[in-house]
Design a protein around this motif. Structure first.
Motif, mmCIF file in Angstrom:
data_model
loop_
_atom_site.group_PDB
_atom_site.id
_atom_site.type_symbol
_atom_site.label_atom_id
_atom_site.label_comp_id
_atom_site.label_asym_id
_atom_site.label_seq_id
_atom_site.Cartn_x
_atom_site.Cartn_y
_atom_site.Cartn_z
ATOM 1 N N LYS A 1 0.839 -1.210 0.000
ATOM 2 C CA LYS A 1 0.000 0.000 0.000
ATOM 3 C C LYS A 1 0.871 1.255 0.000
ATOM 4 C CE LYS A 1 -2.400 -0.953 3.878
ATOM 5 N NZ LYS A 1 -2.101 -2.309 4.387
ATOM 6 N N GLY A 2 1.897 1.241 0.860
ATOM 7 C CA GLY A 2 2.744 2.434 1.008
ATOM 8 C C GLY A 2 3.453 2.795 -0.286
ATOM 9 N N THR A 3 4.005 1.793 -0.969
ATOM 10 C CA THR A 3 4.729 2.043 -2.215
ATOM 11 C C THR A 3 3.769 2.553 -3.290
ATOM 12 O OG1 THR A 3 6.127 0.185 -1.607
ATOM 13 C CG2 THR A 3 6.324 0.985 -3.858
ATOM 14 N N LEU A 4 2.600 1.938 -3.370
ATOM 15 C CA LEU A 4 1.616 2.384 -4.367
ATOM 16 C C LEU A 4 1.172 3.818 -4.088
ATOM 17 C CD1 LEU A 4 -0.534 -0.847 -4.712
ATOM 18 C CD2 LEU A 4 0.775 0.263 -6.520
ATOM 19 N N ILE A 5 1.005 4.147 -2.815
ATOM 20 C CA ILE A 5 0.562 5.498 -2.459
ATOM 21 C C ILE A 5 1.640 6.518 -2.821
ATOM 22 C CG2 ILE A 5 0.035 7.031 -0.508
ATOM 23 C CD1 ILE A 5 -1.521 4.628 0.714
ATOM 24 N N ARG A 6 2.905 6.162 -2.609
ATOM 25 C CA ARG A 6 3.976 7.099 -3.009
ATOM 26 C C ARG A 6 3.880 7.403 -4.503
ATOM 27 N NH1 ARG A 6 6.938 4.571 0.920
ATOM 28 N NH2 ARG A 6 7.940 3.067 -0.447
ATOM 29 N N GLY A 7 3.641 6.365 -5.312
ATOM 30 C CA GLY A 7 3.483 6.567 -6.763
ATOM 31 C C GLY A 7 2.270 7.418 -7.077
ATOM 32 N N LEU A 8 1.186 7.185 -6.338
ATOM 33 C CA LEU A 8 -0.047 7.953 -6.553
ATOM 34 C C LEU A 8 0.175 9.434 -6.251
ATOM 35 C CD1 LEU A 8 -3.200 8.009 -6.948
ATOM 36 C CD2 LEU A 8 -3.377 7.595 -4.488
ATOM 37 N N LEU A 9 0.839 9.715 -5.115
ATOM 38 C CA LEU A 9 1.043 11.115 -4.714
ATOM 39 C C LEU A 9 1.953 11.849 -5.698
ATOM 40 C CD1 LEU A 9 1.447 10.831 -0.820
ATOM 41 C CD2 LEU A 9 -0.621 11.246 -2.132
ATOM 42 N N GLU A 10 2.904 11.109 -6.306
ATOM 43 C CA GLU A 10 3.777 11.749 -7.302
ATOM 44 C C GLU A 10 3.010 12.130 -8.555
ATOM 45 O OE1 GLU A 10 7.016 9.060 -8.112
ATOM 46 O OE2 GLU A 10 7.794 9.313 -6.067
ATOM 47 N N ARG A 11 1.973 11.353 -8.857
ATOM 48 C CA ARG A 11 1.311 11.549 -10.155
ATOM 49 C C ARG A 11 0.003 12.319 -10.104
ATOM 50 N NH1 ARG A 11 1.676 5.833 -12.962
ATOM 51 N NH2 ARG A 11 0.090 6.796 -14.251
ATOM 52 N N VAL A 12 -0.635 12.368 -8.957
ATOM 53 C CA VAL A 12 -1.888 13.125 -8.864
ATOM 54 C C VAL A 12 -1.651 14.310 -7.924
ATOM 55 C CG1 VAL A 12 -4.341 13.039 -8.270
ATOM 56 C CG2 VAL A 12 -3.225 11.013 -9.208
ATOM 57 N N PRO A 13 -1.722 15.529 -8.462
ATOM 58 C CA PRO A 13 -1.456 16.697 -7.622
ATOM 59 C C PRO A 13 -2.559 16.915 -6.593
ATOM 60 C CG PRO A 13 -2.082 17.377 -9.853
ATOM 61 C CD PRO A 13 -2.041 15.884 -9.855
ATOM 62 N N ASP A 14 -2.237 17.697 -5.593
ATOM 63 C CA ASP A 14 -3.219 18.097 -4.580
ATOM 64 C C ASP A 14 -3.777 16.935 -3.772
ATOM 65 O OD1 ASP A 14 -2.904 20.736 -5.371
ATOM 66 O OD2 ASP A 14 -4.464 20.541 -6.901
ATOM 67 N N LEU A 15 -2.976 15.875 -3.625
ATOM 68 C CA LEU A 15 -3.353 14.793 -2.720
ATOM 69 C C LEU A 15 -2.326 14.754 -1.605
ATOM 70 C CD1 LEU A 15 -4.190 11.584 -4.822
ATOM 71 C CD2 LEU A 15 -5.786 13.054 -3.585
ATOM 72 N N GLU A 16 -2.782 14.563 -0.383
ATOM 73 C CA GLU A 16 -1.852 14.453 0.749
ATOM 74 C C GLU A 16 -2.156 13.195 1.541
ATOM 75 O OE1 GLU A 16 -1.865 17.915 3.204
ATOM 76 O OE2 GLU A 16 -1.410 19.244 1.511
ATOM 77 N N LEU A 17 -1.116 12.623 2.125
ATOM 78 C CA LEU A 17 -1.273 11.423 2.947
ATOM 79 C C LEU A 17 -1.478 11.828 4.402
ATOM 80 C CD1 LEU A 17 -1.106 8.302 3.194
ATOM 81 C CD2 LEU A 17 1.359 8.563 3.455
ATOM 82 N N SER A 18 -2.548 11.332 4.998
ATOM 83 C CA SER A 18 -2.796 11.597 6.413
ATOM 84 C C SER A 18 -1.823 10.785 7.272
ATOM 85 C CB SER A 18 -4.244 11.201 6.721
ATOM 86 O OG SER A 18 -4.490 11.206 8.093
ATOM 87 N N VAL A 19 -1.232 11.407 8.276
ATOM 88 C CA VAL A 19 -0.310 10.707 9.173
ATOM 89 C C VAL A 19 -1.122 10.104 10.322
ATOM 90 C CG1 VAL A 19 1.715 10.920 10.673
ATOM 91 C CG2 VAL A 19 1.577 12.281 8.563
ATOM 92 N N SER A 20 -1.112 8.789 10.413
ATOM 93 C CA SER A 20 -1.906 8.082 11.425
ATOM 94 C C SER A 20 -1.247 8.142 12.795
ATOM 95 C CB SER A 20 -2.026 6.602 11.037
ATOM 96 O OG SER A 20 -2.733 6.448 9.847
ATOM 97 N N ALA A 21 -2.026 7.804 13.808
ATOM 98 C CA ALA A 21 -1.475 7.617 15.151
ATOM 99 C C ALA A 21 -1.368 6.121 15.425
ATOM 100 C CB ALA A 21 -2.391 8.263 16.180
ATOM 101 N N THR A 22 -0.375 5.725 16.177
ATOM 102 C CA THR A 22 -0.242 4.318 16.562
ATOM 103 C C THR A 22 0.447 4.192 17.914
ATOM 104 O OG1 THR A 22 0.555 2.124 15.896
ATOM 105 C CG2 THR A 22 2.027 3.944 15.411
ATOM 106 N N THR A 23 0.186 3.024 18.549
ATOM 107 C CA THR A 23 0.919 2.698 19.773
ATOM 108 C C THR A 23 2.092 1.764 19.472
ATOM 109 O OG1 THR A 23 -0.476 0.771 20.229
ATOM 110 C CG2 THR A 23 -1.181 2.876 21.176
ATOM 111 N N ARG A 24 2.252 1.356 18.217
ATOM 112 C CA ARG A 24 3.381 0.475 17.874
ATOM 113 C C ARG A 24 4.688 1.246 18.038
ATOM 114 N NH1 ARG A 24 6.158 0.861 13.568
ATOM 115 N NH2 ARG A 24 5.107 0.991 11.563
ATOM 116 N N ALA A 25 5.763 0.499 18.398
ATOM 117 C CA ALA A 25 7.075 1.146 18.537
ATOM 118 C C ALA A 25 7.587 1.563 17.166
ATOM 119 C CB ALA A 25 8.053 0.152 19.174
#
Ligand code: 5GP
Length: 194
Positions: free
Chosen positions: A18-42
């Motif tokens: 998912k992460g790699t595909l999203i990086r490609g998506l953000l490079e190619r479609v302008p005005d899209l931003e990735l939301s930074v999630s919260a987690t308790t994982r280290a």
């Protein structure tokens, strides 16, 4: 005229890319931003607080759940993950489209809370390929890989719930498919909800 969708949910099992595909998506479609999630994982080596995740203690996470700060939240492989309302709204207010990279329970919650969101399920070409990727990326112990694969089985069963499915076999083709789904939804101005 319905307005163009602004929230894109990218879901599917851990290790599917998912992460790699999203990086490609953000490079190619302008005005899209990735939301930074919260987690308790280290944090994993190299991960930065506020960039890769907002890393919270379990207490702080639960306090924020109780305060209603999350649009969605879920327990995954023994850790808590969630999308902060403030994170999403800040980006939407700036006029950007927002991409959420989340697991399936969270995607279902977003579907209920935001029927206008568009969800895309990313599927592996096979279960063997998923196992090989989870082992190959080297971020999880053998036990964690097994736990993630067990969860993946359940997640794969949910695939028919999603109108858009992209099989991540060849990265370039899968990125093209994701880009065309997102562009189609933006250009279509609001048809085809999850
Ligand atoms: P990881 O520990 O590998 O970073 O993430 C584990 C799983 O949690 C992945 O499937 C990832 O997409 C999902 N995840 C990441 N952020 C969120 C979130 O904010 N909400 C939900 N529900 N899942 C998330």
């Amino acid at each position: 005229m319905p307005s163009a969708p602004k929230v894109f949910v990218i879901t599917g099992p851990s290790g599917v890319g998912k992460g790699t595909l999203i990086r490609g998506l953000l490079e190619r479609v302008p005005d899209l931003e990735l939301s930074v999630s919260a987690t308790t994982r280290a944090p994993r080596p190299g991960e930065q607080d506020g960039v890769d995740y907002h890393f919270l203690t379990p207490q702080e996470f639960e306090r924020r759940v109780a305060a209603g700060d999350f649009v969605e939240h879920a327990t995954y492989s023994g850790n808590r993950y969630g999308t902060l309302r403030s994170e999403l709204e800040r980006r939407l207010e700036s006029g950007a489209g927002v991409v959420l990279e989340i697991e399936v329970q969270g995607a279902r919650q977003v579907r209920r809370a935001m029927p206008a969101a568009v969800a895309v399920f990313i599927a592996p070409p096979s279960r063997e390929a998923l196992r090989a990727r989870l082992i190959g990326r080297g971020t999880d112990s053998a036990e964690q890989v097994d736990a993630r694969l067990q969860t993946a089985e359940r997640e794969l069963e949910s695939q028919p719930e999603f109108r858009h499915v992209v099989v991540n076999d060849r990265l370039e083709e899968a990125t093209d498919a994701l880009v065309s789904i997102v562009r189609g939804e933006i250009d279509g101005g609001g048809s085809g909800r999850i």
